[in-house]
Scaffold this active site. Structure first.
Site: not given
Lengths: 169, 169, 169, 169, 169, 169
Positions: B20, B44, B96, B134
């Site tokens: 990030h 979530k 990504r 993460s």
């Protein structure tokens, strides 16, 4: 005194499509200046000569009112070097499909190795342009299909002429 | 008189990673201002509370010297509306993997339907961050692995503490 | 009395890159012997002649200290038959991107139909080599870019010479 | 005196399928020893308890005649640490679909950061197992479908029992 | 005397979107009859109860004039068995993104193992529906976004009510 | 008085494989008639002349007993126009891998722009044909591999002859 932030939009543009124009319009919102950089000698032999590709882009920019905000240049060699010589901080790419994505990823990583000051910036075309490409447009034109919804009017005229078709009346 | 061009960088940041931060550094080169927008109620359930996520970002920005150039805010509701309220012209996303790409595509098209003035801009992290997320960092931390190469130091400390591990000495 | 387990690593190697060497180093850890098998007549016309590709591999193996552990051979025909003639039990492939993956899958299934005793074994290159390929290296060299971080020194020298560039001094 | 080369095959095995057995059979050809490593506490709550998953694997290995060549163990923590404690040089993974591929890639790169001596080795299941997974088998069993072609007989019996179905006669 | 060719279109429809309706319209052109089959107990807990999902579909079919040509049913168990009980020869699926494609592939191969007489037929939604899904629509509605361009009017009303929003006036 | 629903199955068929025949068999279950449409002048130069490709298809249909139910035609120009001239309502495509999927998606969207009355219908081949293609078969034949499990007998004979191999006895 404020730093000018400019970008390059490299490609073969063989020929320019409405998808390219859509990306250009977005790039103009994001940067102080944008230069279309036409690859003079792409690895695959282009259909149109460099001066025809240049002319079609200039006409198209004029047609959609982007002519005052976008420069057009041709280049040879590495795009990262050419971008550097123009003082650009960003390299614009349109992103469409998964296979695009992988090739783009590979190019972006290599370009970063070659010049870490230049950021690759991906923009997404309108959904109706997602699956539009110069190749598919040429393929449709070759078989006599109507390609006018996909390209600027000057491009449509030249493509039809090149394949010996006349525009439907 | 010169138009300020600002961008938002939305996410859950649960927690912020070096990937990030890498994207943020690039965004700062491209825009006059960047605001990190933390989703208060992501779909979530996050591991860290909103104030912890906020604190870890602030500490990390300070650690890497981006604190003067990046704002941090929290938001609820649609990011396109929040971006609009900030006057941002771009929404930054890191890109990504292929599965990312599809989800991002879907979100970008939906966001464009909701607010056509906001451009989604994709940037690519350094290759060593390509497969960093993460989730994978939390997974490694949960099993006692060393996550210090992947996250700012404050995040490493909190993650290890949360999982009852002490930092190796 | 202990069975020797050996593997083949087939390819065009036009030219060999640091990504190939990375895969070879890993294969040497896993097998009692590894043979690099250079396709003499790949479907796409190679840039380098077979003896040049062979020489560049031999030099590179010497340079990285793998010369005592890796054989180099050329072959025509089906790799599964050639592997069989060498008594190999595994066929090594490097795996990089999604499109690679699909092609590899297709080849692996076909090779299994042709010879069920030979296992296709995929290894993953270092992350910095993930997006490295012979093609992209040739493309950069063609435009005068510095390809020394991506290939063994002998390959860099030949590539630059082939494109009429001299190594930067 | 010859170095023993051994591998681990980690997973949840909730439950083991014929696809897993196919991969195991191939791994036994390639290594001097293979250890199935069952994750005691995977991030998603498993359907079967750890001792049931262990029992189903042991029965299946016995059924297909791999019981003398494969060890079964359970583990907690990082697989790379557990593999290290066993002296394994390779981590076996089956590779099926593109989405698998990306997740595997991410895990492989992270595992390499954590332990660079352990090589991730991908093997490809038989084509008829390409799209087989523990999840899809459970889903079919839940709806009363016949799952006997996809799992060892002991697994089929337990799955049917768990969902309150009796095996068709 | 002419064989009637009918198809099933299974799903959770939680709720039905304009993308589903677009697929249904195409299916009606291809088959003598189409039955929408709503999964009563999908593996993920649905937002809407089965009778609400049924009602929204019926209203939507009425709204777009497909009510005379499409049946609506609910089912439990395996869709291949239910399709068989209806005498259907085809199972209709909309295909949008790559990740869809893989899941669909897996399901299609499993369904073929379970019932080889039922053909899975993939249709492609309009490009503007390519990235539309029940989940993304619920997500937008939850944050107060305008979802009326994406769903039938009755669905929009219920979604807004469920999330405590009123339709903009 | 009942509307006849017919479909076209276009391609280069250079040469026809068992995968194509599998798709054709499924299409015959779904439609009242199916016409194989061979592209006379595909963009890539085919290996077999148009009359040879036609003959191999006719022989194969005869061999598998589909000769009474399938027409064979050649065409030039746009397939959507040719399909229209035959009164077809569907265009059949086999779907194998992710990269196929993307190309197919692009073609389907373009074809829909060109003729919105023609539906593109995707069918999935048997799993053992998933990774079968004319190209891979030619590649194996070129290297002397046994291609008889993958193509009709007449195709195998011609392929072997073309590459100067004799069928193993």
């Amino acid at each position: 005194m404020d730093k000018q932030r400019t970008a390059v939009y490299p490609g073969t543009f063989d020929p320019i499509t409405n998808g390219h124009l859509d990306i250009l319009r977005r790039a103009c919102d994001l940067f102080d200046g944008v230069t279309v950089c036409i690859a003079r000698n792409p690895s695959k032999e282009p259909m149109f000569r460099i001066d025809d590709r240049f002319a079609m882009i200039s006409e198209a920019l004029d047609e959609v009112g982007l002519d005052g905000r976008v420069q057009v240049e041709t280049f040879d060699g590495l795009i990262v070097d050419y971008a550097d010589s123009l003082g650009a901080i960003a390299l614009i790419r349109g992103l469409r499909a998964v296979s695009d994505f992988e090739f783009e990823f590979q190019m972006a990583l290599m370009n970063r190795h070659l010049n870490s000051r230049l950021h690759t910036v991906y923009l997404m075309p309108k959904d109706e342009h997602t699956y539009l490409s110069s190749s598919i447009v040429k393929n449709v034109a070759r078989h006599g299909g109507d390609i006018r919804p996909f390209v600027p009017s000057g491009v449509a005229r030249r493509l039809m002429a090149a394949y010996g078709h006349t525009l439907g009346e």
